[in-house]
Design an enzyme around this catalytic site. Structure first.
Site, mmCIF file in Angstrom:
data_model
loop_
_atom_site.group_PDB
_atom_site.id
_atom_site.type_symbol
_atom_site.label_atom_id
_atom_site.label_comp_id
_atom_site.label_asym_id
_atom_site.label_seq_id
_atom_site.Cartn_x
_atom_site.Cartn_y
_atom_site.Cartn_z
ATOM 1 N N LYS A 10 8.208 1.417 13.557
ATOM 2 C CA LYS A 10 8.625 0.970 12.227
ATOM 3 C C LYS A 10 9.449 2.042 11.519
ATOM 4 O O LYS A 10 9.075 3.209 11.481
ATOM 5 C CB LYS A 10 7.373 0.647 11.401
ATOM 6 N N TYR A 17 1.931 2.643 8.064
ATOM 7 C CA TYR A 17 1.476 2.597 6.676
ATOM 8 C C TYR A 17 2.153 1.437 5.958
ATOM 9 O O TYR A 17 3.250 1.023 6.303
ATOM 10 C CB TYR A 17 1.673 3.933 5.955
ATOM 11 N N CYS A 18 1.445 0.889 4.990
ATOM 12 C CA CYS A 18 1.869 -0.316 4.258
ATOM 13 C C CYS A 18 2.313 -1.430 5.219
ATOM 14 O O CYS A 18 3.443 -1.908 5.139
ATOM 15 C CB CYS A 18 2.992 0.025 3.273
ATOM 16 N N PRO A 19 1.428 -1.849 6.134
ATOM 17 C CA PRO A 19 1.817 -2.857 7.120
ATOM 18 C C PRO A 19 2.027 -4.225 6.493
ATOM 19 O O PRO A 19 1.379 -4.583 5.509
ATOM 20 C CB PRO A 19 0.620 -2.878 8.087
ATOM 21 N N LEU A 29 0.831 -1.188 0.000
ATOM 22 C CA LEU A 29 0.000 0.000 0.000
ATOM 23 C C LEU A 29 0.876 1.251 0.000
ATOM 24 O O LEU A 29 2.089 1.164 -0.174
ATOM 25 C CB LEU A 29 -0.926 -0.029 1.230
#
Length: 281
Positions: A161, A148-150, A93
């Site tokens: 992260k 975001y973008c896990p 994502l």
């Protein structure tokens, strides 16, 4: 040179450094480059390759992001914040790229023994752990909820992260790609994506569960390690680390037989990107 099945050990490692030149071109250039390298490394005409790249103020979207019910409004928000955007051809994502985010691509032939999906992620995790082995902090690979973008191979320190990994597999080649937030505010990057999804979802029910971003779970290596780091310094760490795994390490650029491949792949990713976004811009 391959010891104990560790894919980082290679007879030759070719380095293509685009951490400076990438600032002046679209991020689509990088996805065309990695497809090119997958083809040339996968065919055996080029050795295992590591490519570094940096693009300024760019949001790289995933395919699912293009299905947001209010994508036009979300893209307009990004433009107002001074960001460009593209849709990538690998999984995942939305992520933030800027001049303090170093991207590293490891490109290997898929015929490497044991080169399954997790092995691809593990080779990058191993590289990053070794690059920062002089710090006491532990680098973990696990999903960080609220980032975001896990994904299951989010790289984090103390639950925050700083990097995400994706893979692209074509033509018998594997490109394992990571973004490393080297400097700057991870929270501010998270807030951009948080507001992007707020504009794109706008409270509607969606079939796909878009991440609920918690900006405070994102951080840069500078923030997490307590040491001011630059992209150039991390590049130096990368080269020193790779020397320990290579029979021969050398800097290079695309070879003559790879240039027409690049033209073809770059045209392909550009056309695909335009086709996906044309109804929204």
């Amino acid at each position: 040179m391959k010891e104990n099945g560790n894919l980082l050990f290679q007879d030759k490692w070719r380095i293509i450094d685009q951490s400076s030149t990438g600032l002046h071109v679209s991020a689509l250039h990088s996805f065309g480059m990695d497809d090119t390298l997958c083809a040339s490394v996968g065919s055996g005409s080029a050795p295992a390759t590591v490519r570094t790249w940096v693009h300024d103020r760019t949001i790289v979207l995933g395919i699912q992001d293009t299905r947001l019910p209010h994508l036009k409004e979300a893209l307009a928000f990004l433009e107002r914040q001074g960001y460009r955007y593209i849709v990538r051809n690998s999984g995942g994502l939305a992520v933030v790229l800027d001049q303090d985010v170093l991207n590293i691509s490891i490109v290997l032939p898929e015929r490497e023994k044991g080169m399954d999906i997790n092995s691809g992620y593990d080779v990058m995790w191993e590289l990053i752990k070794n690059m920062f082995a002089d710090f006491k902090e532990t680098i973990e690979a696990k999903e960080i909820i609220g980032s975001y973008c896990p994904g299951s191979y989010d790289l984090s320190i103390s639950g925050k992260k700083f990097a995400g990994i994706s893979q692209r597999r074509i033509r018998n080649g594997v490109a394992v790609q990571i973004y490393l937030c080297v400097n700057g505010s991870g929270k501010k990057r998270g807030e951009v994506i948080q507001r992007f999804y707020a504009a794109g979802v706008a409270g509607e029910q969606t079939k796909f569960a878009y991440p609920v971003i918690q900006p405070e779970v994102m951080a840069s290596l500078t923030e997490l390690l307590g040491v001011e780091l630059t992209v150039d310094q991390v590049m130096t760490r990368l080269l020193i680390t790779l020397k320990n795994y290579a029979g021969f390490l050398f800097a290079d650029q695309l070879q003559e037989d790879e240039l027409p491949l690049f033209e073809s792949y770059y045209e392909r990713v550009t056309e695909r990107n335009e086709k996906i976004l044309q109804e929204f811009v």
